[in-house]
Design a protein around this motif. Structure first.
Motif, PDB file in Angstrom:
ATOM      1  N   GLY A  68       0.544  -1.220   0.145  1.00  0.00           N
ATOM      2  CA  GLY A  68       0.032  -0.077   0.000  1.00  0.00           C
ATOM      3  C   GLY A  68       0.853   1.242   0.214  1.00  0.00           C
ATOM      4  N   ILE A  69       2.149   1.111   0.257  1.00  0.00           N
ATOM      5  CA  ILE A  69       2.873   2.362   0.229  1.00  0.00           C
ATOM      6  C   ILE A  69       4.430   1.932  -0.215  1.00  0.00           C
ATOM      7  N   ASN A  70       5.188   2.604  -1.020  1.00  0.00           N
ATOM      8  CA  ASN A  70       6.584   2.399  -1.424  1.00  0.00           C
ATOM      9  C   ASN A  70       7.287   3.557  -0.308  1.00  0.00           C
ATOM     10  N   LEU A  71       7.812   3.216   0.816  1.00  0.00           N
ATOM     11  CA  LEU A  71       8.607   4.249   1.689  1.00  0.00           C
ATOM     12  C   LEU A  71       9.509   4.848   1.358  1.00  0.00           C
ATOM     13  N   GLY A  72      10.321   4.464   0.030  1.00  0.00           N
ATOM     14  CA  GLY A  72      11.452   4.852  -0.714  1.00  0.00           C
ATOM     15  C   GLY A  72      10.985   6.279  -1.529  1.00  0.00           C
ATOM     16  N   LEU A  73       9.764   5.778  -2.215  1.00  0.00           N
ATOM     17  CA  LEU A  73       9.208   6.802  -2.941  1.00  0.00           C
ATOM     18  C   LEU A  73       8.564   7.736  -2.147  1.00  0.00           C
ATOM     19  N   ALA A  74       7.845   7.332  -1.006  1.00  0.00           N
ATOM     20  CA  ALA A  74       7.038   8.550  -0.239  1.00  0.00           C
ATOM     21  C   ALA A  74       8.155   9.349   0.460  1.00  0.00           C
ATOM     22  N   ALA A  75       9.502   8.945   0.841  1.00  0.00           N
ATOM     23  CA  ALA A  75      10.210   9.755   1.368  1.00  0.00           C
ATOM     24  C   ALA A  75      10.767  10.781   0.361  1.00  0.00           C
ATOM     25  N   THR A  76      10.830  10.736  -0.881  1.00  0.00           N
ATOM     26  CA  THR A  76      11.691  11.404  -2.023  1.00  0.00           C
ATOM     27  C   THR A  76      10.489  12.474  -2.566  1.00  0.00           C
ATOM     28  N   GLN A  77       9.236  11.634  -2.689  1.00  0.00           N
ATOM     29  CA  GLN A  77       8.192  12.278  -3.565  1.00  0.00           C
ATOM     30  C   GLN A  77       6.991  12.744  -2.549  1.00  0.00           C
ATOM     31  N   GLY A  78       6.613  12.462  -1.516  1.00  0.00           N
ATOM     32  CA  GLY A  78       5.458  12.845  -0.651  1.00  0.00           C
ATOM     33  C   GLY A  78       4.767  11.504  -0.409  1.00  0.00           C
ATOM     34  N   ALA A  79       3.864  11.650   0.626  1.00  0.00           N
ATOM     35  CA  ALA A  79       2.921  10.681   1.064  1.00  0.00           C
ATOM     36  C   ALA A  79       2.013   9.950   0.163  1.00  0.00           C
ATOM     37  N   THR A  80       1.894  10.337  -0.950  1.00  0.00           N
ATOM     38  CA  THR A  80       0.865   9.659  -1.929  1.00  0.00           C
ATOM     39  C   THR A  80       1.593   8.562  -2.769  1.00  0.00           C
ATOM     40  N   ALA A  81       2.822   8.055  -2.144  1.00  0.00           N
ATOM     41  CA  ALA A  81       3.442   7.164  -3.025  1.00  0.00           C
ATOM     42  C   ALA A  81       2.902   5.733  -2.896  1.00  0.00           C
ATOM     43  N   ALA A  82       2.030   5.260  -3.598  1.00  0.00           N
ATOM     44  CA  ALA A  82       1.412   3.913  -3.484  1.00  0.00           C
ATOM     45  C   ALA A  82       2.299   3.015  -3.909  1.00  0.00           C
ATOM     46  N   GLY A  83       2.139   1.583  -3.603  1.00  0.00           N
ATOM     47  CA  GLY A  83       3.146   0.667  -4.050  1.00  0.00           C
ATOM     48  C   GLY A  83       3.211  -0.400  -3.104  1.00  0.00           C
ATOM     49  N   GLN A  84       4.668  -0.823  -2.970  1.00  0.00           N
ATOM     50  CA  GLN A  84       4.959  -1.850  -2.001  1.00  0.00           C
ATOM     51  C   GLN A  84       6.363  -1.514  -1.493  1.00  0.00           C
ATOM     52  N   THR A  85       6.540  -1.819  -0.252  1.00  0.00           N
ATOM     53  CA  THR A  85       7.917  -1.819   0.430  1.00  0.00           C
ATOM     54  C   THR A  85       8.604  -3.371   0.796  1.00  0.00           C
ATOM     55  N   ARG A  86       9.642  -3.408  -0.023  1.00  0.00           N
ATOM     56  CA  ARG A  86      10.135  -4.865   0.560  1.00  0.00           C
ATOM     57  C   ARG A  86      11.217  -4.614   1.243  1.00  0.00           C
ATOM     58  N   PHE A  87      11.549  -5.585   2.240  1.00  0.00           N
ATOM     59  CA  PHE A  87      12.576  -5.162   3.365  1.00  0.00           C
ATOM     60  C   PHE A  87      13.597  -6.537   3.199  1.00  0.00           C
ATOM     61  N   THR A  88      15.009  -6.035   3.236  1.00  0.00           N
ATOM     62  CA  THR A  88      15.921  -7.217   3.166  1.00  0.00           C
ATOM     63  C   THR A  88      15.965  -7.737   4.424  1.00  0.00           C
ATOM     64  N   GLU A  89      15.669  -7.015   5.532  1.00  0.00           N
ATOM     65  CA  GLU A  89      15.744  -7.417   6.890  1.00  0.00           C
ATOM     66  C   GLU A  89      14.482  -6.888   7.863  1.00  0.00           C
ATOM     67  N   PHE A  90      13.894  -7.889   8.421  1.00  0.00           N
ATOM     68  CA  PHE A  90      12.874  -7.245   9.314  1.00  0.00           C
ATOM     69  C   PHE A  90      12.328  -7.830  10.530  1.00  0.00           C
ATOM     70  N   ASP A  91      13.110  -7.408  11.619  1.00  0.00           N
ATOM     71  CA  ASP A  91      13.164  -8.344  12.876  1.00  0.00           C
ATOM     72  C   ASP A  91      12.732  -7.253  14.100  1.00  0.00           C
ATOM     73  N   GLY A  92      12.537  -7.784  15.295  1.00  0.00           N
ATOM     74  CA  GLY A  92      12.428  -6.969  16.332  1.00  0.00           C
ATOM     75  C   GLY A  92      12.359  -7.818  17.593  1.00  0.00           C
TER      76      GLY A  92
END
Length: 167
Positions: free
Chosen positions: A143-167
Motif C-alpha cells: 500500500g505504500i512505497n516508503l522510498g518513493l514516499a520519502a522523496t516524493q511525498g506521502a501519496t506514493a502507493a506501491g509496496q516496500t520490500r525489506f531485506t531484513e525485518f526483525d524486532g
C-alpha cells in the motif's frame, strides 16, 4: 492416573488431535495438535506441545500453578508462520467477498515467552502476555512505497520490500 512420589494423585496426559481449535486464544483450527503433560493438584504442566496448520508450526511448553493466585509461564517457538494468512483470518472476511490485500506479508519465525497471573486460571489465561524476538523473511509492506514516499511525498502507493525485518 498416576501417583507422585509422596502418594498424591497425578493425572498424566497425552493429547493427539486433528482439525482442532484450542479452547483459548484465537479461534484457529489447527491441522495437527500434540501435547504431553500432567495435572498435579494446583499445577498444570504441558511439558511439550506442537500445533501445525495452515498458518505454520508452533511448539513449546507451558506451566500454570496456583498458591495465592494462578501464575502462567511458558515458551512458544513458531516457524514458517504465514503472516498474510494470519491477517486474512483475523479480518474474518465474509464468504463470497474478495478479501483486500493484506497490509503486511512475509514468513515469520518467533521465539516467545508467555507470562500471566490472575485469581483464577481463566483470568490468568486472559491476562497473559506474549513477547519476544521475531524475524520475518520476505517481508513486504503493501500500500505504500516508503522510498518513493520519502522523496516524493506521502501519496506514493506501491509496496516496500525489506531485506531484513526483525524486532
Amino acid at each position: 492416573p498416576a501417583q507422585s512420589s509422596d502418594g498424591r494423585p497425578v493425572l498424566d496426559f497425552r493429547l493427539d488431535a486433528e482439525r482442532w481449535t484450542l479452547p483459548f486464544g484465537p479461534k484457529v483450527r489447527w491441522s495437527e495438535v500434540r501435547a504431553n503433560g500432567r495435572i498435579d493438584g494446583n499445577l498444570i504442566e504441558v511439558s511439550s506441545y506442537s500445533l501445525a496448520g495452515f498458518y505454520g508450526v508452533t511448539s513449546g511448553m507451558l506451566y500454570a500453578a496456583s498458591d495465592v493466585e494462578w501464575v502462567i509461564t511458558g515458551r512458544a517457538t513458531g516457524t514458517n508462520i504465514d503472516i498474510e494468512t494470519v491477517v486474512q483470518h483475523l479480518r474474518n472476511t465474509p464468504s463470497g467477498q474478495e478479501p483486500p490485500p493484506p497490509p503486511f506479508q512475509g514468513t515469520a519465525a518467533l521465539d516467545l515467552s508467555v507470562v500471566g497471573r490472575g485469581a483464577t486460571l481463566d483470568e490468568a489465561i486472559r491476562q497473559s502476555v506474549v513477547g519476544g524476538p521475531f524475524t520475518v523473511r520476505w517481508a513486504a509492506l503493501n500500500g505504500i512505497n516508503l522510498g518513493l514516499a520519502a522523496t516524493q511525498g506521502a501519496t506514493a502507493a506501491g509496496q516496500t520490500r525489506f531485506t531484513e525485518f526483525d524486532g
